[in-house]
Design a protein around this motif. Structure first.
Motif, PDB file in Angstrom:
ATOM      1  N   SER A   6     -47.854   1.356  -5.502  1.00 42.39           N
ATOM      2  CA  SER A   6     -46.468   1.400  -4.995  1.00 42.39           C
ATOM      3  C   SER A   6     -45.530   0.676  -5.944  1.00 42.39           C
ATOM      4  N   LEU A  13     -39.522   4.551 -11.432  1.00 46.26           N
ATOM      5  CA  LEU A  13     -38.302   5.257 -11.025  1.00 46.26           C
ATOM      6  C   LEU A  13     -37.055   4.425 -11.323  1.00 46.26           C
ATOM      7  N   MET A  40     -34.611  -3.254   1.064  1.00 46.43           N
ATOM      8  CA  MET A  40     -35.359  -2.073   0.623  1.00 46.43           C
ATOM      9  C   MET A  40     -35.175  -0.863   1.549  1.00 46.43           C
ATOM     10  N   ALA A  44     -32.987   2.520   0.656  1.00 50.02           N
ATOM     11  CA  ALA A  44     -33.647   3.824   0.778  1.00 50.02           C
ATOM     12  C   ALA A  44     -32.801   4.761   1.641  1.00 50.02           C
TER      13      ALA A  44
ATOM     14  N   MET B  40     -32.984  10.686  -6.346  1.00 51.63           N
ATOM     15  CA  MET B  40     -32.541   9.933  -5.172  1.00 51.63           C
ATOM     16  C   MET B  40     -33.568   9.922  -4.038  1.00 51.63           C
ATOM     17  N   PRO B  41     -34.063  11.083  -3.573  1.00 47.00           N
ATOM     18  CA  PRO B  41     -35.096  11.005  -2.530  1.00 47.00           C
ATOM     19  C   PRO B  41     -36.382  10.354  -3.031  1.00 47.00           C
ATOM     20  N   ALA B  42     -36.714  10.548  -4.317  1.00 50.00           N
ATOM     21  CA  ALA B  42     -37.934   9.947  -4.870  1.00 50.00           C
ATOM     22  C   ALA B  42     -37.839   8.428  -4.841  1.00 50.00           C
ATOM     23  N   LEU B  43     -36.682   7.915  -5.241  1.00 52.73           N
ATOM     24  CA  LEU B  43     -36.483   6.468  -5.260  1.00 52.73           C
ATOM     25  C   LEU B  43     -36.462   5.914  -3.835  1.00 52.73           C
ATOM     26  N   ALA B  44     -35.850   6.662  -2.925  1.00 50.99           N
ATOM     27  CA  ALA B  44     -35.822   6.229  -1.524  1.00 50.99           C
ATOM     28  C   ALA B  44     -37.249   6.107  -0.982  1.00 50.99           C
ATOM     29  N   ALA B  46     -40.023   5.688  -2.755  1.00 53.88           N
ATOM     30  CA  ALA B  46     -40.743   4.614  -3.442  1.00 53.88           C
ATOM     31  C   ALA B  46     -40.366   3.253  -2.864  1.00 53.88           C
ATOM     32  N   LEU B  47     -39.091   3.091  -2.515  1.00 54.77           N
ATOM     33  CA  LEU B  47     -38.642   1.830  -1.913  1.00 54.77           C
ATOM     34  C   LEU B  47     -39.313   1.637  -0.553  1.00 54.77           C
ATOM     35  N   GLN B  48     -39.348   2.691   0.248  1.00 59.78           N
ATOM     36  CA  GLN B  48     -39.995   2.628   1.562  1.00 59.78           C
ATOM     37  C   GLN B  48     -41.469   2.293   1.409  1.00 59.78           C
ATOM     38  N   ALA B  49     -42.141   2.981   0.483  1.00 60.54           N
ATOM     39  CA  ALA B  49     -43.591   2.789   0.317  1.00 60.54           C
ATOM     40  C   ALA B  49     -43.892   1.368  -0.133  1.00 60.54           C
ATOM     41  N   ALA B  50     -43.120   0.876  -1.125  1.00 59.79           N
ATOM     42  CA  ALA B  50     -43.353  -0.488  -1.602  1.00 59.79           C
ATOM     43  C   ALA B  50     -43.089  -1.488  -0.484  1.00 59.79           C
ATOM     44  N   HIS B  51     -42.042  -1.221   0.296  1.00 62.33           N
ATOM     45  CA  HIS B  51     -41.696  -2.119   1.404  1.00 62.33           C
ATOM     46  C   HIS B  51     -42.822  -2.172   2.436  1.00 62.33           C
TER      47      HIS B  51
END
Lengths: 199, 199
Positions: A6, A13, A40, A44, B40-44, B46-51
């Motif tokens: 992650s 990105l 975060m 998102a 934009m959706p990819a970064l969103a 990735a932020l959710q997943a890392a969080h």
């Protein structure tokens, strides 16, 4: 953290954002994870919302959330003036100057054959449709003062109908600029573009 | 674009990232909207997943995605050495040096009474639990060479049990550093910390 998928995905990105390199992408990711976790999901959601809601104005191409942007739907603007800019950032800069009250057309780029950006990428259809609206008196080309910006202005001026004035924003010494520090090209332009003192 | 609520929300959140000011938050938002929409959706995501997935190692506090981080679950590391650092970035820097093969403890900060960061914020419970593990020979304090870093090292050294060595990473001239350009504090430290040439 090099083992966390992650984390790797997030930094990879982030690195694609302008001005963010490998080091600062890590710094941003660590800062979020260690100190701003609540940011975060908020970021998102903001990215998703902007991606879904922000679109192009069907008349001038500016970014907006409705069919028409705030400028195109403002009945107080001077519809007889059309200012052509490369991007919404340039539009915002001109609006901040307070010196203009007409319409805009946002090209979303400039001609750049080397990058494969041709006339079809500059929304020529929308531009000619705008040119065909009744009452237009002048088209002001406010593209950047770069090779590409100049070429784009020259090219698009060819579409302006007879009887409508085509103009280019003035090039010259910047306000507060000292001649000593101005480059030769600008100085030459400023001399050629001199105007009578009475004006 | 000052009228678009999604745009304003996005730039306001971007501005809270380290190194991103009002101007660069706008630049990032425009760049995403005009040129990198697919990001934009990819970064969103990735932020959710890392969080969701990134958490603290229950033993050393390092960021990881499992109960234990990769270092704590690596049976090849020297468990008798414990290196105390302020953040995962510092841990990564030491790992990159290749000069250390022991365990770590990540404080996630340093003592800073002015910012309201007291001992309880530095995971003292986890730290003392780690100190109590059998076989520990040395605790190396690798906090930053700042006032707060020094105070934190001094304070935490008080928890190290008798019979376990406490050490501090060396301060001195950086590799390749020229005396002429080194600050006086560092030069003083380097003289005081001089070592026999045979060593």
């Amino acid at each position: 953290m090099s083992e966390s998928p992650s984390f790797t995905a997030l930094t990879r990105l982030l690195r694609r954002l302008p001005g963010v390199g490998p080091r600062s992408s890590q710094r941003i990711a660590y800062d979020l994870l260690m100190r701003k976790r609540e940011l975060m999901p908020a970021l998102a959601m903001a990215l998703q919302a902007a991606h879904e809601h922000i679109r192009s104005c069907s008349r001038c191409n500016n970014l907006c959330e409705a069919e028409l942007c705030a400028i195109c739907s403002d009945t107080q603007r001077q519809r007889e003036l059309l200012c052509v800019v490369e991007s919404p950032v340039d539009l915002a800069a001109i609006e901040e100057s307070g010196a203009y009250g007409g319409d805009y057309f946002v090209l979303m780029g400039h001609l750049s054959p080397l990058d494969g950006i041709g006339p079809e990428d500059l929304h020529i259809d929308r531009f000619t449709a705008r040119l065909a609206e009744p009452g237009l008196r002048e088209v002001i080309f406010a593209t950047n003062s770069t090779l590409e910006g100049e070429a784009t202005a020259q090219f698009l001026a060819g579409y302006v109908p007879a009887g409508v004035r085509s103009s280019r924003i003035a090039r010259g010494i910047p306000m507060g600029g000292e001649l000593e520090y101005v480059d030769r090209g600008t100085l030459g332009r400023a001399l050629l573009g001199r105007r009578d003192l009475e004006e």
